[in-house]
Design a protein around this motif. Structure first.
Motif, PDB file in Angstrom:
ATOM      1  N   LEU A   1      -4.856  82.080  44.335  1.00 27.67           N
ATOM      2  CA  LEU A   1      -3.593  81.491  43.878  1.00 27.67           C
ATOM      3  C   LEU A   1      -2.433  81.898  44.777  1.00 27.67           C
ATOM      4  N   LEU A   2      -2.412  83.164  45.183  1.00 25.57           N
ATOM      5  CA  LEU A   2      -1.346  83.635  46.064  1.00 25.57           C
ATOM      6  C   LEU A   2      -1.422  82.954  47.431  1.00 25.57           C
ATOM      7  N   GLN A   3      -2.644  82.756  47.949  1.00 29.14           N
ATOM      8  CA  GLN A   3      -2.801  82.067  49.227  1.00 29.14           C
ATOM      9  C   GLN A   3      -2.341  80.606  49.109  1.00 29.14           C
ATOM     10  N   ARG A   4      -2.675  79.962  47.996  1.00 25.37           N
ATOM     11  CA  ARG A   4      -2.254  78.578  47.780  1.00 25.37           C
ATOM     12  C   ARG A   4      -0.738  78.488  47.718  1.00 25.37           C
ATOM     13  N   LEU A   5      -0.103  79.443  47.041  1.00 26.87           N
ATOM     14  CA  LEU A   5       1.355  79.462  46.965  1.00 26.87           C
ATOM     15  C   LEU A   5       1.960  79.673  48.349  1.00 26.87           C
ATOM     16  N   ASP A   6       1.379  80.592  49.129  1.00 28.49           N
ATOM     17  CA  ASP A   6       1.871  80.832  50.485  1.00 28.49           C
ATOM     18  C   ASP A   6       1.784  79.566  51.337  1.00 28.49           C
ATOM     19  N   ARG A   7       0.659  78.841  51.247  1.00 30.43           N
ATOM     20  CA  ARG A   7       0.505  77.605  52.022  1.00 30.43           C
ATOM     21  C   ARG A   7       1.527  76.557  51.589  1.00 30.43           C
ATOM     22  N   ALA A   8       1.750  76.445  50.292  1.00 33.90           N
ATOM     23  CA  ALA A   8       2.712  75.454  49.799  1.00 33.90           C
ATOM     24  C   ALA A   8       4.122  75.795  50.267  1.00 33.90           C
ATOM     25  N   ILE A   9       4.474  77.052  50.225  1.00 32.38           N
ATOM     26  CA  ILE A   9       5.812  77.463  50.640  1.00 32.38           C
ATOM     27  C   ILE A   9       5.978  77.273  52.150  1.00 32.38           C
ATOM     28  N   GLU A  10       4.945  77.579  52.935  1.00 24.97           N
ATOM     29  CA  GLU A  10       5.022  77.424  54.383  1.00 24.97           C
ATOM     30  C   GLU A  10       5.222  75.972  54.784  1.00 24.97           C
ATOM     31  N   SER A  11       4.585  75.040  54.060  1.00 22.74           N
ATOM     32  CA  SER A  11       4.641  73.637  54.446  1.00 22.74           C
ATOM     33  C   SER A  11       5.891  72.928  53.916  1.00 22.74           C
ATOM     34  N   ASP A  12       6.685  73.599  53.119  1.00 22.41           N
ATOM     35  CA  ASP A  12       7.878  72.974  52.531  1.00 22.41           C
ATOM     36  C   ASP A  12       9.036  73.100  53.514  1.00 22.41           C
ATOM     37  N   GLY A  13       9.491  71.976  54.031  1.00 20.98           N
ATOM     38  CA  GLY A  13      10.587  71.997  54.983  1.00 20.98           C
ATOM     39  C   GLY A  13      11.950  72.236  54.370  1.00 20.98           C
ATOM     40  N   GLN A  14      12.039  72.414  53.042  1.00 24.32           N
ATOM     41  CA  GLN A  14      13.325  72.557  52.379  1.00 24.32           C
ATOM     42  C   GLN A  14      13.648  74.005  52.029  1.00 24.32           C
ATOM     43  N   LEU A  15      12.912  74.936  52.570  1.00 23.11           N
ATOM     44  CA  LEU A  15      13.174  76.328  52.244  1.00 23.11           C
ATOM     45  C   LEU A  15      14.361  76.846  53.056  1.00 23.11           C
ATOM     46  N   LEU A  16      14.807  78.027  52.696  1.00 19.56           N
ATOM     47  CA  LEU A  16      15.937  78.652  53.364  1.00 19.56           C
ATOM     48  C   LEU A  16      15.950  78.251  54.794  1.00 19.56           C
TER      49      LEU A  16
ATOM     50  N   THR B   1      -9.177  95.050  36.163  1.00 17.36           N
ATOM     51  CA  THR B   1      -9.442  93.669  36.528  1.00 17.36           C
ATOM     52  C   THR B   1     -10.830  93.544  37.119  1.00 17.36           C
ATOM     53  N   THR B   2     -11.435  92.392  36.885  1.00 19.95           N
ATOM     54  CA  THR B   2     -12.756  92.127  37.427  1.00 19.95           C
ATOM     55  C   THR B   2     -12.626  91.617  38.852  1.00 19.95           C
ATOM     56  N   PRO B   3     -13.687  91.712  39.632  1.00 16.71           N
ATOM     57  CA  PRO B   3     -13.625  91.150  40.986  1.00 16.71           C
ATOM     58  C   PRO B   3     -13.326  89.652  40.961  1.00 16.71           C
ATOM     59  N   GLU B   4     -13.825  88.941  39.944  1.00 19.55           N
ATOM     60  CA  GLU B   4     -13.566  87.510  39.840  1.00 19.55           C
ATOM     61  C   GLU B   4     -12.092  87.225  39.612  1.00 19.55           C
ATOM     62  N   SER B   5     -11.453  87.996  38.730  1.00 22.01           N
ATOM     63  CA  SER B   5     -10.030  87.770  38.470  1.00 22.01           C
ATOM     64  C   SER B   5      -9.195  88.159  39.685  1.00 22.01           C
ATOM     65  N   GLN B   6      -9.628  89.174  40.406  1.00 19.80           N
ATOM     66  CA  GLN B   6      -8.926  89.579  41.627  1.00 19.80           C
ATOM     67  C   GLN B   6      -9.047  88.485  42.689  1.00 19.80           C
ATOM     68  N   ASP B   7     -10.246  87.892  42.821  1.00 19.51           N
ATOM     69  CA  ASP B   7     -10.449  86.784  43.759  1.00 19.51           C
ATOM     70  C   ASP B   7      -9.585  85.596  43.379  1.00 19.51           C
ATOM     71  N   ARG B   8      -9.532  85.289  42.093  1.00 18.36           N
ATOM     72  CA  ARG B   8      -8.738  84.153  41.613  1.00 18.36           C
ATOM     73  C   ARG B   8      -7.256  84.367  41.924  1.00 18.36           C
ATOM     74  N   LEU B   9      -6.765  85.578  41.689  1.00 21.62           N
ATOM     75  CA  LEU B   9      -5.372  85.899  41.985  1.00 21.62           C
ATOM     76  C   LEU B   9      -5.099  85.759  43.475  1.00 21.62           C
ATOM     77  N   THR B  10      -6.013  86.237  44.308  1.00 17.06           N
ATOM     78  CA  THR B  10      -5.862  86.116  45.757  1.00 17.06           C
ATOM     79  C   THR B  10      -5.805  84.656  46.176  1.00 17.06           C
TER      80      THR B  10
END
Length: 109
Positions: free
Chosen positions: A94-109, A83-92
């Motif tokens: 996306l994962l951070q964005r997913l973490d933020r979305a999951i944290e802010s969702d009051g309907q989780l477990l 993987t290129t550094p750019e693709s690794q940055d992009r993956l990071t």
């Protein structure tokens, strides 16, 4: 490269996502795939927690993408371990964005 924010809906939930200029169509296509995958899992009725649905949808999409890549290898394709550094940055990002979305969702477990 500047980014803009786009409001999207996934499983009836609104999300504001950052999007690079010119990437709107690709982002909307990705959102549509994720929404369809998540709604399909939700509608099966066995899983109710949004975070679990998201993980299963992500795994299904990644598995399908792997099948597509294996079925039609390209001369320009790079091995997964190169993987290129750019693709690794992009993956990071996306994962951070997913973490933020999951944290802010009051309907989780």
């Amino acid at each position: 490269m500047s980014a803009k924010q786009i409001d999207v809906q996934i499983m009836g939930q609104s999300y504001i996502l950052g999007c690079p200029e010119g990437g709107e169509a690709r982002l909307h296509a990705a959102v549509q795939k994720v929404d369809v995958a998540m709604c399909k899992i939700r509608d099966a009725g066995k899983i109710k927690a949004r975070d679990r649905i998201a993980v299963l949808a992500a795994l299904n999409l990644a598995f399908d993408q792997g099948d597509s890549a294996a079925a039609a290898p390209s001369a320009t394709a790079t091995p997964a371990d190169a993987t290129t550094p750019e693709s690794q940055d992009r993956l990071t990002q996306l994962l951070q964005r997913l973490d933020r979305a999951i944290e802010s969702d009051g309907q989780l477990l």
